[in-house]
Scaffold this active site. Structure first.
Site, PDB file in Angstrom:
ATOM      1  N   ASN A   1      54.740 -57.471 -14.475  1.00  0.00           N
ATOM      2  CA  ASN A   1      54.006 -56.975 -15.642  1.00  0.00           C
ATOM      3  C   ASN A   1      52.735 -57.443 -16.261  1.00  0.00           C
ATOM      4  OD1 ASN A   1      55.753 -54.865 -15.158  1.00  0.00           O
ATOM      5  ND2 ASN A   1      56.854 -55.095 -17.185  1.00  0.00           N
TER       6      ASN A   1
ATOM      7  N   HIS B   1      66.105 -51.235 -18.349  1.00  0.00           N
ATOM      8  CA  HIS B   1      65.112 -51.029 -19.063  1.00  0.00           C
ATOM      9  C   HIS B   1      65.408 -51.300 -20.592  1.00  0.00           C
ATOM     10  CE1 HIS B   1      60.533 -50.732 -18.877  1.00  0.00           C
ATOM     11  NE2 HIS B   1      60.597 -50.782 -20.393  1.00  0.00           N
TER      12      HIS B   1
ATOM     13  N   GLU C   1      61.784 -57.017 -17.468  1.00  0.00           N
ATOM     14  CA  GLU C   1      61.428 -58.160 -18.298  1.00  0.00           C
ATOM     15  C   GLU C   1      62.453 -58.800 -18.935  1.00  0.00           C
ATOM     16  OE1 GLU C   1      58.550 -56.350 -21.149  1.00  0.00           O
ATOM     17  OE2 GLU C   1      57.009 -56.254 -19.543  1.00  0.00           O
TER      18      GLU C   1
ATOM     19  N   GLU D   1      53.768 -52.859 -14.342  1.00  0.00           N
ATOM     20  CA  GLU D   1      53.106 -52.540 -15.520  1.00  0.00           C
ATOM     21  C   GLU D   1      51.575 -53.276 -15.703  1.00  0.00           C
ATOM     22  OE1 GLU D   1      55.471 -52.567 -19.198  1.00  0.00           O
ATOM     23  OE2 GLU D   1      57.183 -52.114 -17.710  1.00  0.00           O
TER      24      GLU D   1
ATOM     25  N   TYR E   1      49.864 -57.820 -19.502  1.00  0.00           N
ATOM     26  CA  TYR E   1      49.250 -57.212 -20.473  1.00  0.00           C
ATOM     27  C   TYR E   1      48.060 -58.196 -21.063  1.00  0.00           C
ATOM     28  CZ  TYR E   1      52.438 -53.312 -20.381  1.00  0.00           C
ATOM     29  OH  TYR E   1      53.244 -52.473 -19.876  1.00  0.00           O
TER      30      TYR E   1
ATOM     31  N   ARG F   1      57.666 -44.898 -11.434  1.00  0.00           N
ATOM     32  CA  ARG F   1      58.627 -46.058 -11.763  1.00  0.00           C
ATOM     33  C   ARG F   1      59.207 -45.467 -13.006  1.00  0.00           C
ATOM     34  NH1 ARG F   1      57.923 -51.268 -14.999  1.00  0.00           N
ATOM     35  NH2 ARG F   1      59.886 -51.754 -14.822  1.00  0.00           N
TER      36      ARG F   1
END
Ligand code: FCB
Length: 453
Positions: free
Chosen positions: A297, A125, A170, A356, A299, A81
């Site tokens: 994504n 992005h 995002e 991600e 985290y 990606r």
């Protein structure tokens, strides 16, 4: 005695890594590229970036892409990606196309396909052409048409070979960090503008899907990538519970509801009043243009504590004691399971890709030239195990992408944060596959992970 179990993934599961243009490419003003808001932001506001660093050279991927594709092949990646730099393709944002910019991505796609690596293209992005920011940026409504034009140009060139498309990465971060907190480009601090930016990012996603579909003849899969987090209250108190609900609204539902349901959440409208844009029936149609997958994504989780001084945006984050932390966030593997199940149950996306997941580790090169990033291996293994659990429980997850292939420019944190499976020595641009990279190659080969117990 400890036992080991193997968690096997479904056949054809897509194991990948992710990067973005500004964070790795460098060559910020080469071959006809126009400036982006990140070029401007880093150059004009070095005080906002760790040690005044910037992405002028980054990991020099623009010149070293062949070596990098070779590394991907060595790792056995099924997919890669990456994002396209809008101002490399359209230096002015619209109008005149820069052929050299398109050529770069064209060659990259061919090289990936030759190695059997599926390209997953992110259109945006965060590196908006500066010219479009000068016209008003994301808070300006007409930008949605500029984005659709850009999508058409890229799909016109790559659409005969690229199956997987991601419109935005995002939008929360772009809108809120770019236009409200001002920590990221374009560094603006204006809450109403940030909410308008969020709306236009989502609206432009719908227009871009239509643009890609009408440009390509092959069957494509188009989605959007959102940064999402489960939000937990800091305590059992009613105030914290409500704070967590509000934070969930701002972080998650403000972005999910418009694209799945064509409306903003009622509680957010009640909270923010007229700041939340009215969605006309025509806009609702565009917002909910059918997509093929949702990119997630993940985290960390968020933990919310009520903060009476911050009435609109409940972003009073707490860092629970006793948790393990990385340089940036709490490490909370069960959060990815909770999130994936929630998104599946509440929104029923056709497919989900984890686009991600990763951890910054202050890696160094040992005497023998190896990078022993045991902590990253642990983080990835524990999260992949939770993804497996979500698949076992029925969630339609088809792929997982480690952030990141290479160490790179981590926005306001500069080069201090190393997220790569591959170490980059920024003085020499030498690449070294870290232990985590070798470990991930094995995960891909075996199509699963070994866990303890
Ligand atoms: C995400 C971004 C990505 C990278 C990681 C660490 O928010 O999409 O560019 O910075 O965080």
């Amino acid at each position: 005695m400890s036992t080991r179990r193997f968690l096997r993934f479904p056949d054809g599961f897509i194991w990948g890594t992710a990067t973005s243009a500004y964070q790795i490419e460098g060559a910020w003003n080469e071959d006809g590229k126009g400036p982006s808001i990140w070029d401007t932001f880093c150059h004009e506001h070095p005080e906002k970036i760790y040690k005044g660093q910037n992405g002028d050279i980054a990991a020099d991927h623009y010149h070293r892409w062949q070596e990098d594709v070779g590394i991907m092949a060595e790792l056995g990646l099924k997919a890669y990606r990456f994002s396209i730099s809008w101002p490399r393709v359209l230096p002015e944002g619209t109008g005149q196309v820069n052929p050299k910019g398109l050529d770069f991505y064209d060659r990259l796609v061919d090289a990936l396909l030759e190695r059997g690596i599926e390209p997953v293209v992110t259109l945006y992005h965060w590196d908006l052409p500066q010219t479009l920011q000068d016209k008003g940026g994301w808070p300006w409504r007409d930008i949605v048409h500029a984005f659709a034009e850009y999508a058409r140009v890229v799909a016109g060139r790559l659409g005969d070979r690229v199956t997987w498309w991601i419109t935005h990465n995002e939008p929360f971060v772009m809108a809120l960090l770019g236009y409200f907190f001002g920590d990221f480009a374009p560094g603006i601090q204006d809450f109403p503008a940030a909410i308008r930016a969020a709306f236009h990012l989502l609206l432009s996603h719908g227009y871009a899907i239509q643009a890609i579909r009408s440009t390509t003849s092959r069957p494509v899969k188009i989605g959007i990538t959102l940064n999402l987090s489960p939000v937990h209250p800091a305590s059992d108190s009613e105030a914290d519970r409500l704070a967590a609900q509000r934070m969930d609204g701002v972080l998650n539902r403000m972005f999910l509801d418009p694209i799945f349901f064509g409306r903003f959440p009622e509680d957010m409208k009640a909270l923010m009043g007229p700041l939340v844009p009215e969605i006309s029936p025509e806009d609702a149609q565009v917002l909910t243009t059918p997509m093929d997958f949702l990119g997630v994504n993940y985290y960390s989780r968020a933990v919310a504590r009520h903060d009476p001084t911050f009435p609109v945006m409940e972003l009073a984050q707490v860092h629970p004691e006793g948790s393990e932390y990385s340089q940036m966030w709490e490490i909370y593997p069960p959060g990815i399971y909770e999130l994936l199940m929630r998104v599946w149950k509440d929104y029923s996306p056709q497919l989900i890709l984890v686009t991600e997941n990763g951890i910054p580790v202050p890696d160094g090169v040992d005497f023998d030239g190896r990078v022993r990033d045991e902590r990253r291996i642990r983080y990835l293994r524990d999260h992949i195990a939770q993804v497996h659990r979500a698949i076992t429980d029925g969630a339609p997850i088809q792929g997982y992408f480690v952030w990141s292939l290479l160490d790179n420019f981590e926005w306001a944190h500069g080069y201090q944060m190393r997220f790569g499976l591959v170490y980059v020595d920024y003085d020499t641009q030498k690449r070294i596959i870290k232990d985590s990279g070798r470990w991930y190659a094995q995960v891909i080969r075996e199509n699963g992970v070994w866990v303890e117990g």
